[in-house]
Write a protein that holds these residues in place. Structure first.
Motif, short mmCIF file in Angstrom:
data_model
loop_
_atom_site.label_atom_id
_atom_site.label_comp_id
_atom_site.label_asym_id
_atom_site.label_seq_id
_atom_site.Cartn_x
_atom_site.Cartn_y
_atom_site.Cartn_z
N THR A 29 9.15 0.01 -20.00
CA THR A 29 8.61 1.30 -20.22
C THR A 29 9.57 2.30 -19.49
O THR A 29 9.13 2.81 -18.33
N PRO A 30 10.57 2.80 -20.12
CA PRO A 30 11.59 3.49 -19.42
C PRO A 30 10.99 5.07 -19.18
O PRO A 30 11.82 5.69 -18.36
N TRP A 31 10.08 5.43 -20.02
CA TRP A 31 9.73 6.72 -19.69
C TRP A 31 8.82 6.93 -18.29
O TRP A 31 8.39 8.15 -18.01
N VAL A 32 8.44 5.94 -17.65
CA VAL A 32 7.80 5.98 -16.50
C VAL A 32 8.57 5.88 -15.04
O VAL A 32 9.56 4.97 -15.22
N GLN A 33 8.54 6.54 -14.14
CA GLN A 33 9.28 6.73 -12.98
C GLN A 33 8.63 5.63 -11.93
O GLN A 33 7.69 6.15 -11.35
N PHE A 34 9.26 4.66 -12.06
CA PHE A 34 8.59 3.50 -11.16
C PHE A 34 9.27 3.69 -9.99
O PHE A 34 10.24 4.28 -9.62
N VAL A 35 8.58 3.08 -8.76
CA VAL A 35 9.33 2.96 -7.39
C VAL A 35 10.37 1.83 -7.55
O VAL A 35 10.38 1.09 -8.37
N GLY A 36 11.56 2.08 -6.79
CA GLY A 36 12.69 1.35 -6.76
C GLY A 36 13.12 0.66 -5.14
O GLY A 36 12.25 0.77 -4.24
N THR A 37 13.95 -0.04 -5.02
CA THR A 37 14.41 -0.79 -3.97
C THR A 37 14.84 0.59 -2.86
O THR A 37 14.71 0.26 -1.59
N GLY A 68 10.76 -9.83 0.75
CA GLY A 68 9.70 -10.07 -0.27
C GLY A 68 9.56 -8.68 -1.10
O GLY A 68 9.45 -8.90 -2.36
N LEU A 69 9.18 -7.56 -0.44
CA LEU A 69 9.12 -6.39 -1.09
C LEU A 69 10.29 -6.07 -2.07
O LEU A 69 10.39 -5.50 -3.16
N PHE A 70 11.47 -6.26 -1.34
CA PHE A 70 12.71 -5.67 -2.19
C PHE A 70 12.93 -6.63 -3.30
O PHE A 70 13.12 -6.13 -4.45
N LEU A 71 12.59 -7.87 -3.19
CA LEU A 71 12.96 -8.84 -4.37
C LEU A 71 11.86 -8.55 -5.41
O LEU A 71 12.08 -8.71 -6.66
N GLY A 72 10.56 -8.35 -4.94
CA GLY A 72 9.47 -8.13 -5.95
C GLY A 72 9.86 -6.73 -6.79
O GLY A 72 9.70 -6.84 -8.06
N VAL A 73 10.16 -5.85 -6.08
CA VAL A 73 10.55 -4.34 -6.72
C VAL A 73 11.75 -4.64 -7.55
O VAL A 73 11.69 -4.22 -8.60
N ARG A 74 12.77 -5.25 -6.96
CA ARG A 74 13.90 -5.62 -7.98
C ARG A 74 13.87 -6.23 -9.01
O ARG A 74 14.33 -5.80 -10.16
N TYR A 75 12.94 -7.27 -9.46
CA TYR A 75 12.84 -8.06 -10.28
C TYR A 75 11.57 -7.81 -11.23
O TYR A 75 11.69 -7.75 -12.33
N LEU A 76 10.58 -7.57 -10.48
CA LEU A 76 9.48 -7.41 -11.19
C LEU A 76 9.25 -5.70 -11.73
O LEU A 76 8.72 -5.57 -12.87
N VAL A 77 9.75 -4.92 -10.69
CA VAL A 77 9.55 -3.47 -11.33
C VAL A 77 10.87 -2.83 -11.93
O VAL A 77 10.71 -2.38 -13.21
N ALA A 116 0.90 -1.26 -0.15
CA ALA A 116 -0.08 -0.08 -0.01
C ALA A 116 0.89 1.26 0.08
O ALA A 116 0.55 2.21 -0.50
N ALA A 117 1.99 1.39 0.86
CA ALA A 117 2.95 2.33 0.82
C ALA A 117 3.61 2.60 -0.70
O ALA A 117 3.57 3.72 -0.96
N LEU A 118 3.90 1.40 -1.17
CA LEU A 118 4.64 1.69 -2.32
C LEU A 118 3.80 2.19 -3.44
O LEU A 118 4.24 3.00 -4.25
N LEU A 119 2.31 1.66 -3.47
CA LEU A 119 1.55 1.94 -4.49
C LEU A 119 1.06 3.46 -4.33
O LEU A 119 1.12 4.30 -5.49
N GLN A 120 1.24 4.03 -3.14
CA GLN A 120 0.82 5.54 -2.98
C GLN A 120 2.13 6.38 -3.45
O GLN A 120 2.10 7.46 -3.94
N THR A 121 3.20 5.78 -3.13
CA THR A 121 4.50 6.50 -3.62
C THR A 121 4.56 6.50 -5.40
O THR A 121 4.84 7.38 -5.65
N GLN A 122 4.09 5.28 -5.70
CA GLN A 122 4.20 5.40 -7.20
C GLN A 122 2.96 6.11 -7.97
O GLN A 122 3.30 6.76 -8.87
N VAL A 123 1.80 6.45 -7.00
CA VAL A 123 0.96 7.29 -7.41
C VAL A 123 1.57 8.85 -7.39
O VAL A 123 1.36 9.74 -8.35
#
Length: 304
Positions: free
Chosen positions: A264-272, A247-256, A38-45
């Protein structure tokens, strides 16, 4: 000697209730995973809004020939009407809201259309005269779009006013709803974790009532008696917090970072780095879970 005794009692309790301890760790892990998500989703928004809202433009399309819009009943926008809109956008009244104004002529609109739709039938059939003049307005604050839109809508020669932000709102709505869903699931799982930790501490306290009674008789303090039980809950919860952060670190590292950001390099995604930023909060949440559970349980079940 006291520290050694407390630690021995703690690990003895963990080994006696191993299944419950593992359950507490897993439930805490799932709970904090939802909280972190939830915190990462809000950061992404927030990242998307900061990145895309700055690029959002308000477009005022002038009336083309044959437009069915009521505001274009008089026909195609004249040069005077186009000039009046330009003067309005550059006036002192709108200067606090308007950052830049760009006039796109028919020729420029035709060239842009040909570049974007080169492989379509439309690109071959449309002519320059069928295109329409438009103003592209970059705002100082995109949230104040309505102020500029109210000034432009209904003006002679203006067909429609479009805010590009409207195209982004459905995406933000989906992300915000996903955040609410994560928060709701996290709340349910946190309540479950508190109940499990409470049960674990209660079972451990009941299994050692004889030792607790002896400690009371020799004058041991409440803190000394309750500390092993508090540590049991804290250790199980901290293990869950570490698993959640991992789990969050690995998910963001490999999936995001590796997958989404690469495609999609033009989008600023959340990171580790964002995961590491919320990691202390997750650890504190785990400690708070253990603390609440301990307060609820120990005062009752360590009495002799």
């Amino acid at each position: 000697m006291r520290l050694r005794f407390v630690l021995s009692q703690t690990f003895q309790g963990l080994s006696r209730n191993l299944a419950m301890t593992v359950s507490v760790a897993l439930v805490t892990f799932v709970s904090l995973m939802f909280v972190g998500a939830a915190a990462l989703l809000q950061t992404q928004v927030g990242n998307l809004k900061n990145d895309w809202y700055d690029k959002v433009e308000v477009s005022a399309f002038m009336c083309p020939a044959g437009s069915p819009e009521p505001g274009c009943a008089a026909g195609e926008a004249t040069e005077d009407q186009i000039g009046e809109i330009g003067t309005l956008l550059e006036s002192e009244a709108l200067s606090p809201y308007v950052d830049e104004v760009y006039l796109e002529t028919k020729d420029e609109a035709y060239e842009a259309f040909q570049e974007q739709m080169a492989d379509t039938v439309w690109a071959q059939s449309l002519t320059v005269e069928q295109m329409q003049v438009s103003y592209r307005v970059k705002l100082v604050d995109p949230e104040q779009y309505q102020i500029v839109a109210d000034e432009l809508e209904g003006r002679a020669g203006v067909e429609v006013v479009v805010d590009q932000r409207e195209q982004l709102e459905p995406l933000f709505l989906v992300l915000n709803r996903a955040t609410l869903l994560s928060v709701g699931l996290a709340s349910v799982m946190i309540v479950t974790a508190v109940l499990l930790i409470t049960t674990t501490i209660r079972l451990s306290a009941m299994s050692r009532r004889r030792e607790t009674g002896i400690m009371r008789l020799v004058g041991a303090s409440n803190l000394f008696i309750q500390l092993p039980f508090m540590l049991e809950g804290a250790i199980a919860a901290l293990v869950g917090a570490v698993l959640a952060v991992g789990g969050l670190f690995l998910g963001v590292r490999y999936l995001v970072e590796d997958w989404l950001a690469g495609s999609t390099p033009w989008v600023q995604f959340v990171g580790t780095s964002d995961v590491l930023a919320i990691a202390p909060l997750l650890v504190l949440a785990a400690i708070a879970l253990a603390g609440i559970s301990s307060v609820v349980t120990l005062g009752r079940y360590t009495k002799v």
